[in-house]
Design a protein around this motif. Structure first.
Motif, short mmCIF file in Angstrom:
data_model
loop_
_atom_site.label_atom_id
_atom_site.label_comp_id
_atom_site.label_asym_id
_atom_site.label_seq_id
_atom_site.Cartn_x
_atom_site.Cartn_y
_atom_site.Cartn_z
N GLN A 9 1.00 -1.16 -0.05
CA GLN A 9 0.02 -0.03 0.01
C GLN A 9 0.66 1.20 0.10
N LEU A 10 1.88 1.31 0.87
CA LEU A 10 2.78 2.37 0.88
C LEU A 10 3.62 2.57 -0.52
N ALA A 11 3.69 1.55 -1.23
CA ALA A 11 4.35 1.53 -2.52
C ALA A 11 3.31 2.31 -3.52
N ARG A 12 2.30 1.67 -3.39
CA ARG A 12 1.27 2.04 -4.38
C ARG A 12 0.97 3.78 -4.30
N ARG A 13 1.15 4.23 -3.00
CA ARG A 13 0.71 5.63 -2.75
C ARG A 13 2.01 6.45 -2.93
N GLN A 14 3.03 5.67 -3.38
CA GLN A 14 4.31 6.48 -3.53
C GLN A 14 4.82 7.22 -2.17
N ALA A 15 4.51 6.83 -1.10
CA ALA A 15 4.81 7.46 0.08
C ALA A 15 6.50 7.29 0.46
N VAL A 16 6.98 8.11 1.15
CA VAL A 16 8.39 7.66 1.64
C VAL A 16 8.14 7.28 3.12
N ALA A 17 8.70 6.12 3.54
CA ALA A 17 8.49 5.41 4.73
C ALA A 17 9.42 5.08 5.26
N LEU A 18 9.64 5.08 6.63
CA LEU A 18 10.66 4.54 7.45
C LEU A 18 10.29 3.51 8.26
N LEU A 19 10.78 2.44 8.05
CA LEU A 19 10.34 1.10 8.76
C LEU A 19 11.55 0.84 9.55
N ILE A 20 11.44 0.77 11.11
CA ILE A 20 12.26 0.48 12.10
C ILE A 20 12.06 -0.87 12.83
N ASP A 21 12.68 -1.64 12.78
CA ASP A 21 12.18 -2.90 13.47
C ASP A 21 13.35 -3.86 13.86
N TYR A 22 13.20 -4.91 14.62
CA TYR A 22 14.21 -5.93 14.62
C TYR A 22 14.00 -7.22 13.76
N GLY A 23 14.97 -7.45 13.08
CA GLY A 23 15.12 -8.67 12.11
C GLY A 23 16.17 -8.88 11.59
N PRO A 24 16.34 -9.93 10.84
CA PRO A 24 17.53 -10.20 9.93
C PRO A 24 17.65 -9.31 8.82
N LEU A 25 18.75 -9.46 8.13
CA LEU A 25 19.07 -8.77 7.01
C LEU A 25 18.80 -9.55 5.71
N VAL A 26 18.88 -10.74 6.01
CA VAL A 26 18.79 -11.78 5.26
C VAL A 26 17.59 -12.77 5.44
N SER A 27 16.53 -13.12 4.53
CA SER A 27 15.62 -14.16 5.11
C SER A 27 16.18 -15.50 5.46
N ALA A 28 15.52 -15.99 6.47
CA ALA A 28 16.13 -17.20 7.02
C ALA A 28 15.09 -18.14 7.71
N ALA A 29 15.30 -19.50 7.60
CA ALA A 29 14.35 -20.32 8.17
C ALA A 29 14.40 -20.00 9.81
N GLY A 30 13.43 -20.40 10.50
CA GLY A 30 13.50 -20.19 11.95
C GLY A 30 12.46 -19.46 12.62
N GLU A 31 12.17 -20.19 13.90
CA GLU A 31 10.89 -19.61 14.70
C GLU A 31 11.13 -18.38 15.45
N SER A 32 10.54 -17.37 15.10
CA SER A 32 11.00 -16.09 15.92
C SER A 32 9.91 -15.55 16.82
N VAL A 33 8.88 -16.29 16.81
CA VAL A 33 7.73 -15.51 17.41
C VAL A 33 8.06 -15.80 19.00
N GLN A 34 7.67 -14.75 19.94
CA GLN A 34 7.81 -14.90 21.14
C GLN A 34 6.93 -13.99 22.03
N ALA A 35 6.68 -14.43 23.10
CA ALA A 35 5.65 -13.74 24.06
C ALA A 35 6.45 -13.46 25.27
#
Ligand code: SAH
Length: 317
Positions: free
Chosen positions: A185-211
């Motif tokens: 949706q952001l792409a279609r709107r031509q928005a400039v968006a800054l997303l900050i979050d935690y996660g790896p640079l490269v997609s990988a297998a692994g369970e990351s859900v935590q409570a």
């Protein structure tokens, strides 16, 4: 009436309901802290970032400054001191957190999703928003993949109708469909968006859900709605989705490189010299955000912008 959680549902549906119940009934900041809660400098440097982006967009008067998952509204209140006062759009579903946000940004306009945010040039910031969105979970069994479901306090598996890489037996893959839809949706709107979050640079297998319940790691299935459920953000899959939807992607870069390029250390020093009684707290928070063993390396910043957009602050190579 407490919500019933004893039916069988897909893991992402479970996670969505459990988190909605959690954010509606709990003060999440009694369980965890986030960058804007640690230091005002975080919101201030992002306000400076947004100000420069606004100038890069040609300083449009009708700019739409938006934030997704604004928590207690601290980041935006700090950012506006640097950006300048402007109407703000908040994407937030929790009534409880909306009330908190209204204390700090009284003139904000609230939305359940991007759909109702008006058209126009948009700058959006989201810090630790995508990790709260529900993921589907897939487990490699034999030559195929099973999808995870939840029934009461147990996991169930059913054959998955999805193509995934040939990972080793018992590998877990997670897919965050709402996050993918959000960046599209952001792409279609031509928005400039800054997303900050935690996660790896490269997609990988692994369970990351935590409570996290009462500030401690907990069983995600026990007592749904009493714990904050999050998953690592797969930046590579979001970057691919944004490009397919016609946007450019800058980064992801590690949070410490990003915040250092935006001048977080200098601004911290300046403030610490001005108010010695806050100096120790400001410096400690600055270190926590940038130290690789704390939040500096696991957290990433990624930007989505219109095709051909020049390098954004913090993403210049
Ligand atoms: N950005 C804040 C808060 C992070 S917690 C900070 O840095 O402190 C996650 C935020 O996302 C909360 O405000 C939560 O209510 C909101 N949220 C979670 N799921 C959401 C959803 N599906 N739609 C909109 N907001 C959501």
């Amino acid at each position: 009436m407490p919500e019933r959680f004893d039916r069988c549902e897909r893991f992402d549906q479970f996670m969505a309901r459990a988190n909605a119940a959690y954010y509606a009934t709990h003060d999440p900041y009694s369980d965890f802290t986030t960058a804007p809660e640690l230091t005002q400098v975080f919101g201030e440097v992002l306000g400076g970032w947004a100000r420069i982006v606004w100038q890069m967009l040609g300083a449009p008067e009708n700019i739409i400054l938006a934030e997704a998952g604004p928590g207690r509204g601290v980041l935006m209140a700090d950012a506006l001191r640097v950006f300048g006062q402007t109407p703000v759009h908040f994407i937030e579903t929790s009534p409880r957190l909306r009330a908190e946000q209204a204390l700090r940004v009284p003139n904000a306009i609230w939305h359940d999703g991007l759909e109702t945010v008006p058209d126009g040039p948009m700058i959006l910031i989201a810090n630790e928003f995508l990790d709260a969105l529900p993921v589907r979970q897939f487990i490699r069994r034999g030559a195929g993949w099973m999808e995870r479901y939840v029934a009461g306090s147990n996991y169930l598996e059913q054959p998955a109708e999805i193509a995934l890489p040939d990972d080793p037996e018992n590998s877990v893959r997670e897919i965050n469909e709402p996050a993918i839809a959000f960046v599209e949706q952001l792409a279609r709107r031509q928005a400039v968006a800054l997303l900050i979050d935690y996660g790896p640079l490269v997609s990988a297998a692994g369970e990351s859900v935590q409570a996290i319940r009462n500030g401690k790691y907990a069983d995600p299935l026990a007592d749904p709605g009493s714990a904050d459920l999050t998953a690592h953000v797969d930046f590579a899959s979001l970057a691919a989705a944004a490009s397919c939807a016609g946007a450019d992607v800058q980064g992801p870069v590690k949070q410490n490189a990003f915040l250092t390029a935006l001048g977080l250390p200098q601004r911290t020093d300046m403030l610490a010299q001005k108010s010695p009684q806050m100096a120790a707290k400001l410096r400690m928070a600055g270190r926590r955000l940038t130290a690789p063993e704390a939040m500096g390396s696991l957290f990433k910043a990624m930007a989505i912008c219109p095709k051909g957009f020049p390098p954004l602050p913090g993403f210049e190579v």
